[in-house]
Design an enzyme around this catalytic site. Structure first.
Site, PDB file in Angstrom:
ATOM      1  N   CYS A 288       0.834  -1.215   0.000  1.00 23.77           N
ATOM      2  CA  CYS A 288       0.000   0.000   0.000  1.00 23.77           C
ATOM      3  C   CYS A 288       0.863   1.258   0.000  1.00 23.77           C
ATOM      4  CB  CYS A 288      -0.922   0.019   1.208  1.00 23.77           C
ATOM      5  SG  CYS A 288      -2.244  -1.173   1.077  1.00 23.77           S
ATOM      6  N   GLY A 289       2.172   1.094  -0.209  1.00 29.58           N
ATOM      7  CA  GLY A 289       3.001   2.277  -0.409  1.00 29.58           C
ATOM      8  C   GLY A 289       3.682   2.837   0.830  1.00 29.58           C
TER       9      GLY A 289
END
Length: 622
Positions: A288-289
Site C-alpha cells: 500500500c506504499g
C-alpha cells in the site's frame, strides 16, 4: 590452533573465526548447546567487518547462490528455489502454554489473527527437524542490535544460522558484529536459531543452488523464552530473524510487558516552509506504499520529507510524555516490482550499490529489471527471468517474482533524517492508518480522539490480490497492518493501545486514516498519489498545529472546503473523494461487527465495542 567443541556424539565443530572462550557465558552456552544439536562442521562468530563480508560474498559466489551484477558497484543477485519466495503464514506459529495468550478464541472456525501451537506439538516438530540439520555446513553466530547500539530503546539478539545469505543480509538490516556483542555484555538477548534444513551431503540436488526444505518449513516463536526458531526457508521474512519475527512478534510481546509499542509502521519527518518539523508514524498493509511514503519527494514547494524508517517503529513515552520512536532496522528490505523513478525516486537512488537483489530479472548487460521499473531496455539487451530462463513480454508471466526484493543499507538513502539513528528516538505527533480501498473511504479523515483512533486501527481493511482460486479482488481485514505479526492476543493488544491514554502526562499523537486508492465509476484513481500525498500530510501537519480547519462527519473530521491545498492540481473531484455514503458505511459497520464478533470474540475491549456502536448510530443519522 582453533579450539574444538567436543560433543556427546563425538561430532567436532571447529571454531574457524572468533573465540568461544571470550564470549559471555550465556552466549557461549547458547552456541554450544545448539552446535551439539545441529552438528555443524565449523563455527564462525561474526564480527561484522568489511573483510568478513567480502569472504561471505565469495563463499556464496563459489556455491552458486549469488552472482555479481557487473553494471553496479558491489551488487548481487540471488535466485531462490521457486518454492521459497515469501513469508508463509500457515507455517508461522507462536507457542504459549495457553492458546488464548496467543490468539482470541474465534466464535467459529480458525483464527485469522495468528497461529498457535502447543508446547508438546512444537517439541515433536523441533525434534524431527533440528538434530544434525547443519552437518557439513558452517554455523554462523550473528550478534545484532535492533535499534542504534546503546539506545535505551534498542534490544540485542543472537542468530545462529547455516546460511551465508542470512549473514550478508543481516549485516545490512541490523547493526551486526562485535559492537553488538560489546553492547550486550552479560545482559539478556533474544535467541534466534535458523537452519535451511539441508545437511550435507545433499539427498537431492538443489534448485538454483538455493538450499531450503519446503516440506518441513516452520517458523516458531516462543515469547515466554524470548526465542525464535526457524527451519527450512532461506527467504528473508523467514530467515532474517531480526525483522518481522523479533522486531514485531517478539517485540510486541516485550513491549506489552514493558509499556511501549512495537508496530508495523514507517517513520517520517516533515518540515514546512517555515522550518518547523514534525514526525509521523504510519501503518499500511503490504503493497500500500509504505516505502513510497517514507521516501516521498513532496510536490508542495518548500516542504521537505525525510525518512527515519520504512517498515517498523518501536515507540515509547519519555518522562516528558512525548512518544519517542526509533527504527529498529538498519536497512531496507523492499519489494522491487513497482519501484521506479516515478514512484520512488529516492529508493532508486539508494539501491544500485552494496545491494543484494533476490528473485528479480537480470539484463544481459549485468543489470536488474522488474515489472514497473519504467525503464526501456537498451537495444540488443535481453532478459533472464527470476526462474533463470530467457524472458520476453510474450511469456505471459512476470519477469520478476511479485515479492522480489532489494536488501540495501539505509544510510545510502539520500533523504535519511539527520536524527534517524538518534538513541532517544524522534517525537511522534501523528499516527496514520491506511489501506487500499477502491470505494467508500475518503482520502483522509481524523479520529475524534485516541480511543476512536484505536478503533480506526482495529477496523482497518485493505484490498488484497486474492490467491489464484478467487477471481477478482477481495477486501481483507488487516488491523493496524499487524494481522500477520501480532505476538500475542489481539484483544489484549487493543487494551494495551487504549491504556496509553491513561498514562500521566502522555502527549497522545493525533490519529488519521488515509486512502490514496479511491476510484471513480470508470475505475480511475480519483487522487494522483505519490508526491501529491504531501498535500494531505500538509493538512495533518497544520491540524496538529491548530491551523487547519476541518468539518465533523459520521466517521471523523475531514478537511473543510478549502483546507486541502490543491493549487496546481487539475480536475480533482473533491465531492467524490470525500463522499461518505450511508449505504456503503452501513455495510462497512456490519463487516466490522462480524469480524470483531467472530475473530476477537470475548477478548474485544468494551471501549472498542462502544466505538463501533457510536459509529453505527452516527451512520444511521446520515
Amino acid at each position: 590452533m582453533a579450539p574444538e567443541l567436543k560433543t556427546e556424539v563425538n561430532i567436532i565443530s571447529k571454531v574457524i573465526q572468533g573465540d568461544l572462550e571470550s564470549l559471555p557465558p550465556q552466549v557461549r552456552e547458547f552456541i554450544e548447546s545448539n552446535a551439539k544439536l545441529c552438528q555443524p562442521e565449523s563455527i564462525h562468530i561474526c564480527d561484522g567487518s568489511e573483510e568478513e563480508n567480502k569472504k561471505i560474498l565469495d563463499i556464496m559466489v563459489e556455491q552458486g547462490m549469488i552472482k555479481k551484477l557487473s553494471k553496479y558497484e558491489n551488487c548481487w543477485l540471488a535466485l531462490t528455489n521457486p518454492r521459497d519466495v515469501a513469508r508463509i503464514e500457515s507455517k508461522t506459529v507462536i507457542i504459549t502454554q495457553e492458546q488464548r495468550d496467543t490468539i482470541p478464541i474465534p466464535k467459529t472456525g480458525s483464527s485469522q489473527l495468528g497461529r498457535w501451537m502447543s508446547e508438546e506439538d512444537f517439541e515433536k516438530a523441533f525434534n524431527t527437524r533440528f538434530p544434525g540439520c547443519m552437518q557439513g555446513r558452517t554455523m554462523y553466530v550473528i550478534p545484532f542490535s535492533m535499534g542504534p547500539i546503546g539506545s535505551p530503546l534498542a534490544k540485542i539478539g543472537i542468530e545462529l544460522t547455516d546460511s551465508p545469505y542470512v549473514v550478508a543480509s543481516m549485516r545490512m538490516m541490523t547493526r551486526m558484529g562485535t559492537a553488538a556483542l560489546k553492547a550486550l555484555g552479560n545482559g539478556e538477548f533474544v535467541k534466534c536459531l535458523h537452519s535451511v534444513g539441508c545437511p550435507l551431503p545433499l539427498k537431492e540436488p538443489l534448485i538454483n543452488n538455493w538450499p531450503c526444505n519446503p516440506e518441513l518449513t516452520l517458523i516458531a516463536h516462543l515469547p515466554d523464552r524470548r526465542e525464535i526458531i526457524s527451519f527450512g526457508s532461506g527467504y528473508g521474512g523467514n530467515s532474517l530473524l531480526g525483522k518481522k519475527c523479533f522486531a514485531l512478534r517478539i517485540a510486541s510481546r516485550i513491549a506489552k510487558e514493558e509499556g511501549w509499542l512495537a508496530e508495523h509502521m514507517l517513520i517520517l519527518g516533515i518540515t514546512n516552509p517555515e522550518g518547523e518539523k514534525k514526525y509521523f508514524a504510519a501503518a499500511f498493509p503490504s503493497a500500500c506504499g509504505k516505502t513510497n511514503l517514507a521516501m516521498m519527494n513532496p510536490s508542495r514547494p518548500g516542504w521537505k520529507i525525510e525518512c527515519v524508517g520504512d517498515d517498523i517503529a518501536w515507540m515509547k513515552f519519555d518522562e516528558l510524555g512525548n512518544l519517542r520512536a526509533i527504527n529498529p532496522e538498519n536497512g531496507f528490505f523492499g519489494v522491487a516490482p513497482g519501484t521506479s523513478i516515478k514512484t520512488n525516486p529516492n529508493a532508486i537512488k539508494t539501491i544500485f550499490k552494496n545491494t543484494i537483489f533476490t528473485n528479480v530479472a537480470e539484463t544481459s548487460d549485468g543489470g536488474v529489471y522488474w515489472e514497473g521499473i519504467d525503464e526501456p531496455l537498451p537495444p540488443g539487451v535481453t532478459l533472464t527471468s527470476w526462474k533463470n530462463k530467457d524472458w520476453t513480454p510474450d511469456n505471459g508471466e512476470p519477469c520478476a517474482h511479485p515479492n522480489s526484493r532489494f536488501c540495501t543499507p539505509a544510510s545510502q538513502c539520500p533523504i535519511m533524517d539527520p536524527a534517524w539513528e538518534s538513541p532517544e528516538g524522534v517525537p511522534i505527533e501523528g499516527i496514520i492508518f491506511g489501506g487500499r480501498r477502491p470505494a467508500g473511504v475518503p482520502l483522509v479523515y481524523e479520529a475524534f480522539n485516541w480511543q476512536h483512533g484505536v478503533f480506526i486501527g482495529a477496523a482497518m481493511r485493505s484490498e488484497a490480490t486474492a490467491a489464484a482460486e478467487h477471481k477478482g479482488k477481495i477486501i481483507m481485514h488487516d488491523p493496524f497492518a499487524m494481522r500477520p505479526f501480532f505476538g500475542y492476543n489481539f484483544g489484549k493488544y487493543l487494551a494495551h493501545w487504549l491504556s496509553m491514554a491513561h498514562r500521566p502526562a502522555a502527549k497522545l499523537p493525533r490519529i488519521f486514516h488515509v486512502n490514496w486508492f479511491r476510484k471513480d465509476s470508470q475505475g480511475k484513481f480519483l487522487w494522483p498519489g505519490y508526491g501529491e500525498n504531501s498535500r494531505v500530510l500538509e493538512w495533518m501537519f497544520n491540524r496538529i498545529q491548530g491551523k487547519a480547519s476541518a468539518k465533523s462527519t459520521a466517521i471523523g473530521y475531514i478537511p473543510a472546503d478549502t483546507a486541502l491545498n490543491l493549487k496546481g492540481l487539475e480536475d480533482i473531484n473533491l465531492t467524490e473523494l470525500f463522499n461518505i455514503s450511508k449505504e456503503f458505511w452501513e455495510k462497512e459497520v456490519e463487516e466490522i461487527k462480524q469480524y470483531f464478533e467472530g475473530q476477537v470474540n470475548a477478548d474485544l475491549p468494551y471501549e472498542i465495542e462502544r466505538e463501533l456502536l457510536a459509529l453505527e448510530m452516527r451512520i444511521k443519522q446520515l
